[in-house]
Design a protein around this motif. Structure first.
Motif, mmCIF file in Angstrom:
data_model
loop_
_atom_site.group_PDB
_atom_site.id
_atom_site.type_symbol
_atom_site.label_atom_id
_atom_site.label_comp_id
_atom_site.label_asym_id
_atom_site.label_seq_id
_atom_site.Cartn_x
_atom_site.Cartn_y
_atom_site.Cartn_z
ATOM 1 N N LEU A 231 0.842 -1.166 -0.006
ATOM 2 C CA LEU A 231 0.032 0.025 0.050
ATOM 3 C C LEU A 231 0.922 1.283 0.070
ATOM 4 C CD1 LEU A 231 -2.711 -1.078 2.348
ATOM 5 C CD2 LEU A 231 -2.968 -0.748 0.013
ATOM 6 N N LEU B 231 -5.848 -7.708 6.867
ATOM 7 C CA LEU B 231 -6.325 -6.448 7.268
ATOM 8 C C LEU B 231 -5.731 -5.995 8.520
ATOM 9 C CD1 LEU B 231 -10.399 -6.892 6.677
ATOM 10 C CD2 LEU B 231 -8.537 -5.401 5.467
ATOM 11 N N TRP C 165 -11.862 2.339 8.821
ATOM 12 C CA TRP C 165 -11.607 3.444 8.079
ATOM 13 C C TRP C 165 -10.024 3.649 7.867
ATOM 14 C CZ3 TRP C 165 -9.172 7.922 8.593
ATOM 15 C CH2 TRP C 165 -9.039 8.518 10.022
ATOM 16 N N ASN D 124 -7.816 1.374 8.155
ATOM 17 C CA ASN D 124 -7.368 0.327 7.130
ATOM 18 C C ASN D 124 -7.263 0.909 5.628
ATOM 19 O OD1 ASN D 124 -6.580 -2.904 7.705
ATOM 20 N ND2 ASN D 124 -7.896 -2.195 9.438
ATOM 21 N N VAL D 125 -8.655 1.473 5.443
ATOM 22 C CA VAL D 125 -8.874 1.887 4.135
ATOM 23 C C VAL D 125 -8.043 2.947 3.553
ATOM 24 C CG1 VAL D 125 -10.616 2.655 2.516
ATOM 25 C CG2 VAL D 125 -11.271 0.768 4.046
ATOM 26 N N ALA E 134 -11.698 7.592 2.597
ATOM 27 C CA ALA E 134 -12.086 6.414 3.203
ATOM 28 C C ALA E 134 -13.684 6.015 2.957
ATOM 29 C CB ALA E 134 -11.388 5.877 4.462
ATOM 30 N N ARG F 223 -9.511 -1.118 0.408
ATOM 31 C CA ARG F 223 -8.096 -0.689 0.838
ATOM 32 C C ARG F 223 -7.310 -0.917 -0.344
ATOM 33 N NH1 ARG F 223 -4.711 -4.068 5.470
ATOM 34 N NH2 ARG F 223 -4.600 -5.564 3.462
ATOM 35 N N ALA G 195 -7.759 2.233 -2.576
ATOM 36 C CA ALA G 195 -7.381 3.247 -2.318
ATOM 37 C C ALA G 195 -6.156 3.926 -3.014
ATOM 38 C CB ALA G 195 -7.177 3.405 -0.730
#
Lengths: 355, 361
Positions: free
Chosen positions: A256, B88, B95, B97-98, B116, B148, B151
């Motif tokens: 990420l 996760l 939120w 996490n996302v 998010a 996630r 994003a």
């Protein structure tokens, strides 16, 4: 079914009694009783003023007794018969006095105990002891912090990076020194750190130092020795938790976009937090309560609070004062534990559950 | 522009002595839902991790949108991965996490939260922002993982068997949802699975893999109807298999002699010569029992087992020691175990393939 019935059902009578009795023994005899005793000791003192007055009294009476003895002897020498009334009355006086002295002597064997906060007030008013106390706490905090900074990368490497075989060897390397007695290990450090020791010799010979460093004069030696002595207690709980960290969590964070610093700050350290807290608490307690390391590696400037407690008990012979000092240390350690848990936002059941 | 193509050029990877991927070259078109289908241990997860950048391949190149990814770490690649266990972050709220990707980019907390929530809306998960991931159901967690990953606005989304932990009903629902999300976002999806049902239902293109090599690439229909190797024929869907030797070739048809007599079928490969040992495959649903019509292949056997499967019935037939499976609509026949039945199939529905490595069951 009550808990007791369940225990009885599962384990039988003998085991059930054992399983209840042993923790009870442990709790009452090994934890509660000594602490209560120490608190009690710390709250009274031997009334020395009364004792001294008593002893003065006794010695006066002793003199009187000798005088009487002399008088009797003189009169006997002058040929007075034993039945002479003068001699008889003197003899009676002598007996009475002797009795009186014996009774007073008994009283000094059991000096009066006076309950008062005097022992604590003494610490509060003794500037030197107060300074040493604060310095002990401060140094223990430093030891905890240094141990944490050193141990986290080590634990992380062992738990997440090292291949299994390598991790085993490294673990042995960490544990083997601990098979040797703590005092011996500390003496080994003494040899390494002393003015003419190995480290100074190495660096001066290599031309990196002009003058050897006085490790053992101040706090340096004590801090080094203590960090070394207690780092395992930090490594193990941290390692235990880091080992349970799913590798995918790290990969996911990296995927990420997170760099390694963020991965540690946001993923690995929060995960290892209960372990770090347990490690910090243990290390702090051990550091604050140690005796051997500062006694061996410390100089006159690095006196540890435990050394003062020790001297109250064994050199000064004032157990009450020692107990008060010990209790203050214990109290502060409890406060520290609470504070640590507050800072790390760790609850007691986190610790018992995860480590 | 979202959705880049992915080119894999001569990728090989070996773990110590074990070869996981062997000289693999293929192109995944942009905005395509591409599946790698294969049994566990076929190298598909390794391949996915190579694309994501977690593994550096022993040899070969990965190009995304024409750009060479060599030496580029996962955090710099235009890919996002959904892990098999979702991964996760349990200590963060949903939120957080996302919004993790936004946090990395240094967005303010207010913006992070807003973005998010937008993403959570997109995967149909409103009102869970402040919960912890552990409080969600399996399907909800799945969607959080997708949000996630979206994003980072990836060109390519990599999915490592994310549905394997779900129960059947939920899995079917998620299959439709994944498909919809892929169409909506126009991101290239690369999906790894050992479940042929998932692959057939979702994909634009499927690559069937075994032992580090791609056996066949094609649309789900091609993979199912025109398998090119014995492995694909047995791994994807059910197939009856008869061993034989080719005796005659006539254009695209061939005749083989088997222990059950002569049978005819379509040639599945140009690479077949007279006298070779081959396999003939026929799908259970292409076989008929006691047909009135004239059909070119016909054999007689005994029914040994009849299984009820709702709308259909599955019949196992013993023909001279070979077991055949036939599926027919429930109610079409009224057989009992032990009955004799004639099994027949058209030669156009049977496929002759060279003997290769087949899946043994």
């Amino acid at each position: 079914m009550t808990q007791w019935q369940q225990l009885l059902f599962q384990n039988g009578k003998i085991m059930a009694v054992f399983m209840v009795a042993l923790p009870a023994f442990w709790l009452v005899i090994l934890i509660v009783a000594p602490q209560l005793m120490m608190i009690d000791f710390s709250l009274w003192y031997e009334d020395n003023v009364t004792l001294e007055r008593l002893e003065r009294d006794i010695s006066q009476k002793d003199h009187h007794l000798f005088d009487l003895d002399d008088k009797i002897a003189n009169l006997m020498d002058q040929g007075l018969s034993a039945a002479d009334p003068q001699l008889v009355s003197l003899e009676q006086e002598y007996q009475l006095l002797d009795q009186e002295i014996k009774q007073l002597m008994l009283k000094t064997d059991d000096p009066p105990e006076v309950y008062s906060p005097k022992n604590y007030v003494y610490l509060a008013h003794n500037q030197l002891h107060r300074t040493i106390f604060l310095k002990t706490i401060w140094s223990s905090l430093m030891v905890t912090l240094i141990a944490m900074v050193i141990c986290y990368p080590v634990a992380y490497y062992l738990a997440q990076v090292a291949p299994k075989r390598q991790a085993t060897i490294l673990f042995l390397g960490l544990i083997i020194p601990y098979w040797i007695n703590e005092i011996l290990r500390t003496f080994a450090w003494l040899m390494l750190l002393s003015y003419n020791g190995f480290i100074n010799l190495f660096f001066t010979r290599a031309g990196l130092l002009e003058e050897p460093i006085e490790f053992l004069d101040g706090n340096t030696g004590v801090l080094i020795g203590m960090t070394y002595a207690y780092i395992l207690f930090m490594v193990f709980p941290t390692y235990n938790l880091l080992q349970t960290l799913d590798r995918n969590q790290i990969d996911a964070a990296s995927d990420l976009g997170a760099g390694w610093i963020r991965i540690h700050l946001r993923i690995a350290i929060p995960h290892a937090k209960p372990g770090l807290a347990v490690g910090a608490i243990t290390t702090f307690m051990l550091a604050a309560g140690t005796y051997a390391v500062p006694a061996i590696l410390g100089g006159p400037h690095s006196l540890w609070f435990t050394q003062i407690i020790y001297s109250w008990f064994f050199d000064g012979g004032n157990w009450n004062q020692g107990a008060a000092y010990a209790f203050v240390l214990l109290f502060l350690c409890i406060i520290f534990v609470m504070l640590m848990m507050k800072i790390f936002r760790v609850r007691f059941n986190d610790i018992t559950r995860r480590v | 522009m979202p959705g880049q193509n992915v080119e894999l050029i001569h990728i090989s990877h070996a773990f110590k002595e074990v070869t996981a991927v062997e000289d693999l070259t293929l192109t995944v078109d942009r905005k395509c839902f591409f599946s790698f289908l294969g049994p566990s241990g076929c190298g598909k997860t390794t391949l996915l991790r190579i694309i994501a950048g977690f593994i550096r391949p022993t040899r070969g190149k990965v190009l995304i949108g024409g750009k060479d990814m060599a030496g580029m770490p996962p955090n710099l690649r235009p890919t996002a991965m959904i892990f098999q266990n979702l991964a996760l972050f349990p200590l963060m709220s949903v939120w957080e996490n996302v919004a993790f990707a936004f946090e990395v980019r240094g967005m303010t907390k207010k913006n992070r939260r807003m973005r998010a929530e937008e993403l959570l809306d997109r995967v149909a998960l409103p009102d869970v922002a402040d919960k912890s991931p552990q409080e969600l159901s399996g399907g909800q967690r799945q969607r959080v993982a997708i949000a996630r990953a979206l994003a980072v606005e990836p060109e390519v989304l990599l999915l490592d068997e994310p549905l394997s932990a779900l129960d059947l009903k939920l899995r079917q629902k998620m299959i439709t949802e994944l498909r919809d999300i892929q169409r909506q976002t126009e991101v290239t999806f690369i999906y790894i699975t050992h479940d042929q049902g998932e692959a057939l239902a979702m994909s634009d293109q499927i690559a069937v893999m075994t032992e580090g090599k791609v056996q066949q690439i094609g649309t789900p229909e091609e993979i199912y109807n025109k398998p090119r190797t014995a492995f694909v024929a047995t791994f994807v869907g059910e197939n009856n298999r008869i061993q034989g030797r080719i005796t005659r070739i006539d254009h695209d048809r061939g005749e083989i002699s088997t222990s059950l007599g002569n049978l005819t079928g379509k040639l599945g490969s140009t690479d077949i010569n007279i006298g070779e040992d081959v396999l003939l495959f026929v799908r259970p649903e292409r076989c008929t029992l006691n047909s009135q019509k004239e059909i070119d292949n016909s054999i007689t056997g005994q029914i040994v087992q009849l299984d009820f499967a709702g709308p259909t019935r599955i019949c196992n037939l013993n023909v001279k020691g070979e077991l055949f499976k036939v599926v027919y609509p429930e109610g079409q026949h009224h057989f009992k175990t032990g009955d004799q039945a004639d099994l027949s199939f058209h030669s156009r529905d049977a496929l002759i393939l060279p003997q290769g490595k087949a899946v043994h069951d």
